[in-house]
Write an enzyme that holds these catalytic residues in place. Sequence first.
Site, mmCIF file in Angstrom:
data_model
loop_
_atom_site.group_PDB
_atom_site.id
_atom_site.type_symbol
_atom_site.label_atom_id
_atom_site.label_comp_id
_atom_site.label_asym_id
_atom_site.label_seq_id
_atom_site.Cartn_x
_atom_site.Cartn_y
_atom_site.Cartn_z
ATOM 1 N N CYS A 80 1.109 -1.652 0.209
ATOM 2 C CA CYS A 80 0.178 0.537 0.050
ATOM 3 C C CYS A 80 0.941 1.477 0.053
ATOM 4 C CB CYS A 80 -0.975 0.338 0.996
ATOM 5 S SG CYS A 80 -2.331 -1.516 1.568
ATOM 6 N N CYS A 198 -14.627 -0.674 6.587
ATOM 7 C CA CYS A 198 -13.427 -1.236 5.570
ATOM 8 C C CYS A 198 -13.448 -0.266 4.084
ATOM 9 C CB CYS A 198 -14.013 -2.427 5.062
ATOM 10 S SG CYS A 198 -14.275 -3.470 6.362
ATOM 11 N N SER A 199 -12.392 0.104 3.995
ATOM 12 C CA SER A 199 -11.903 0.800 2.688
ATOM 13 C C SER A 199 -12.465 -0.013 1.588
ATOM 14 C CB SER A 199 -10.411 0.956 2.554
ATOM 15 O OG SER A 199 -9.515 -0.030 2.778
ATOM 16 N N HIS A 324 -9.517 3.345 -1.979
ATOM 17 C CA HIS A 324 -8.146 2.859 -1.715
ATOM 18 C C HIS A 324 -7.554 1.713 -2.714
ATOM 19 C CE1 HIS A 324 -4.149 1.144 0.048
ATOM 20 N NE2 HIS A 324 -4.685 0.835 1.042
HETATM 21 N N1 COA Z 1 -18.500 1.953 2.178
HETATM 22 C C1 COA Z 1 -19.605 2.390 1.392
HETATM 23 N N2 COA Z 1 -20.053 1.665 0.425
HETATM 24 C C2 COA Z 1 -18.674 0.543 0.039
HETATM 25 C C3 COA Z 1 -18.122 0.297 0.954
HETATM 26 C C4 COA Z 1 -17.254 1.227 1.676
HETATM 27 N N3 COA Z 1 -16.814 1.229 2.694
HETATM 28 N N4 COA Z 1 -17.271 -0.603 0.929
HETATM 29 C C5 COA Z 1 -17.896 -1.681 -0.103
HETATM 30 N N5 COA Z 1 -19.429 -0.600 -0.414
HETATM 31 C C6 COA Z 1 -20.007 -1.015 -1.370
HETATM 32 C C7 COA Z 1 -19.626 -1.264 -2.977
HETATM 33 O O1 COA Z 1 -19.779 -0.337 -3.419
HETATM 34 C C8 COA Z 1 -20.883 -2.325 -3.629
HETATM 35 O O2 COA Z 1 -21.428 -1.383 -3.766
HETATM 36 P P1 COA Z 1 -22.643 -2.025 -5.246
HETATM 37 O O3 COA Z 1 -23.429 -3.245 -4.652
HETATM 38 O O4 COA Z 1 -23.590 -0.769 -5.161
HETATM 39 O O5 COA Z 1 -21.515 -2.192 -6.376
HETATM 40 C C9 COA Z 1 -21.227 -2.692 -2.142
HETATM 41 O O6 COA Z 1 -21.007 -2.354 -0.865
HETATM 42 C C10 COA Z 1 -20.690 -4.312 -2.621
HETATM 43 O O7 COA Z 1 -18.840 -3.791 -2.504
HETATM 44 P P2 COA Z 1 -18.177 -5.078 -2.867
HETATM 45 O O8 COA Z 1 -16.682 -4.631 -2.800
HETATM 46 O O9 COA Z 1 -18.856 -5.932 -3.806
HETATM 47 O O10 COA Z 1 -18.036 -6.200 -1.256
HETATM 48 P P3 COA Z 1 -16.869 -7.585 -1.134
HETATM 49 O O11 COA Z 1 -17.915 -7.861 -0.137
HETATM 50 O O12 COA Z 1 -16.495 -8.222 -2.021
HETATM 51 O O13 COA Z 1 -15.876 -6.847 0.290
HETATM 52 C C11 COA Z 1 -14.960 -5.918 2.292
HETATM 53 C C12 COA Z 1 -16.161 -5.797 0.981
HETATM 54 C C13 COA Z 1 -14.635 -4.688 2.655
HETATM 55 C C14 COA Z 1 -14.367 -7.369 2.653
HETATM 56 C C15 COA Z 1 -14.003 -5.585 0.635
HETATM 57 O O14 COA Z 1 -14.227 -3.969 0.348
HETATM 58 C C16 COA Z 1 -12.521 -5.670 1.725
HETATM 59 O O15 COA Z 1 -12.090 -6.405 1.735
HETATM 60 N N6 COA Z 1 -11.961 -4.613 2.195
HETATM 61 C C17 COA Z 1 -10.577 -3.442 2.476
HETATM 62 C C18 COA Z 1 -9.675 -4.220 1.312
HETATM 63 C C19 COA Z 1 -8.217 -4.053 1.891
HETATM 64 O O16 COA Z 1 -8.070 -5.079 2.318
HETATM 65 N N7 COA Z 1 -7.404 -2.938 1.367
HETATM 66 C C20 COA Z 1 -5.741 -3.413 2.062
HETATM 67 C C21 COA Z 1 -5.952 -2.648 3.332
HETATM 68 S S1 COA Z 1 -4.406 -2.308 3.413
#
Ligand code: COA
Length: 380
Positions: A80, A198-199, A324
Amino acid sequence: MTDVHVIGIGMTKFGRHPEHDAAELGGAALREAIEDAGIDARRIEAAYCGHVFQGMVTGQRILAHEGLAGLPLTNVENACSSGATAVREAALSIRAGEHDVVVAIGTEHLTSRFAGALTPDPSDPEAAVGATMPGVYAMRARRYMAEFGMSREQLALIPVKNKRNAARNPLAHFRKEISVADVLESRPIADPLNLMDCSPVTDGAAAVVLVSDRALRRHGADRAVRLAASALRSGSVDVEPTSMTFEPLTHNTANDAYEKAGIGPGDVDMAEVHDCFSIAEVLRVEGLGLFEQGAYPAAVERGDADIGGRLPINPSGGLLGKGHPLGGTGVAQVVEVVRQLRGEAGDRQIEGARVGLAHCRGGKAVGIEGAACTVQLLVR
Ligand code: COA
């Protein structure tokens, strides 16, 4: 030795970009940064490009498309912190006297590479036991709650604050304000963290133009911001268990930056920190020495970290609100700090900000405390 100054910034909208790839996004950010600097692109002498999952020679693709092929170009991968490391490498090349005008680009098309939770490298035992990134931070949140009495509602106030800031940022992934109830009722990801803690998975890019004192004299210093320090550390080997609620890596990198710049945490007027999860913002601002350990949740509750508060944190919306795109993040943080110090942040402007800090920390590898951490200090 010359100082280093940021004279141009550019950033794409963060979000989903199904119609563009990482190179196109990087090119768009670079064009904007060059235009913002008001320089002839032929004066650029070298380029650094940070990304994580975009494959070979992404930086070369950007330069070729922008008519800049042939420059010395280094692609940088540092989890990152990739984009932030590109900024540091660009600054070092200027400080070393090798170049006078250098660009740093950070880009990532993450939606085409990842769905669901990111994991450590599959070869690491953490990944083998299913420790996703949200899982790792969830454990740290629980531990912080137990040690410092942070309530679940206090933790939820961090995404509420950052989404409020993102709503004022036209380039943010999400521009909708949310309430504590929205955070608590959002989909569980890894207890106690819900979706809003979560980001998101985001595409986007950012770029900056950096120059030496000599180039600045030719260019004019009206909108320049000095990069007073750019510190980088990698995680050291855990010889004993590392505390889950304090980050020596963040702390030590920050001390390197403070020492180099001759600036202390008490001088910082605003900070962009790596809030990949709500709990991460707590660990980072405390590790940076901006807030006492254990004190940040109550400070957020009082509004101390709001725009207009004692020490605004993540006025751009942070990773939670702005998004992110791994490689893009560290450069975008510098872009936000420069905007704030120039007084060009519009609705989210922090009055009188003179000293800004950008902190990135990323990656995991078995046996070490985090992979890479950067702290940049910018002064106007
Ligand atoms: N705020 C608002 N909406 C969010 C959001 C947030 N923080 N995160 C996701 N959404 C929304 C998406 O836009 C999507 O909307 P849509 O259905 O209208 O398109 C919906 O929620 C589902 O998102 P999606 O990414 O498909 O969910 P997922 O279950 O596949 O993943 C997490 C969710 C939290 C597991 C994933 O976003 C994640 O792992 N985040 C952390 C990333 C990370 O680790 N980065 C590095 C860190 S060091």
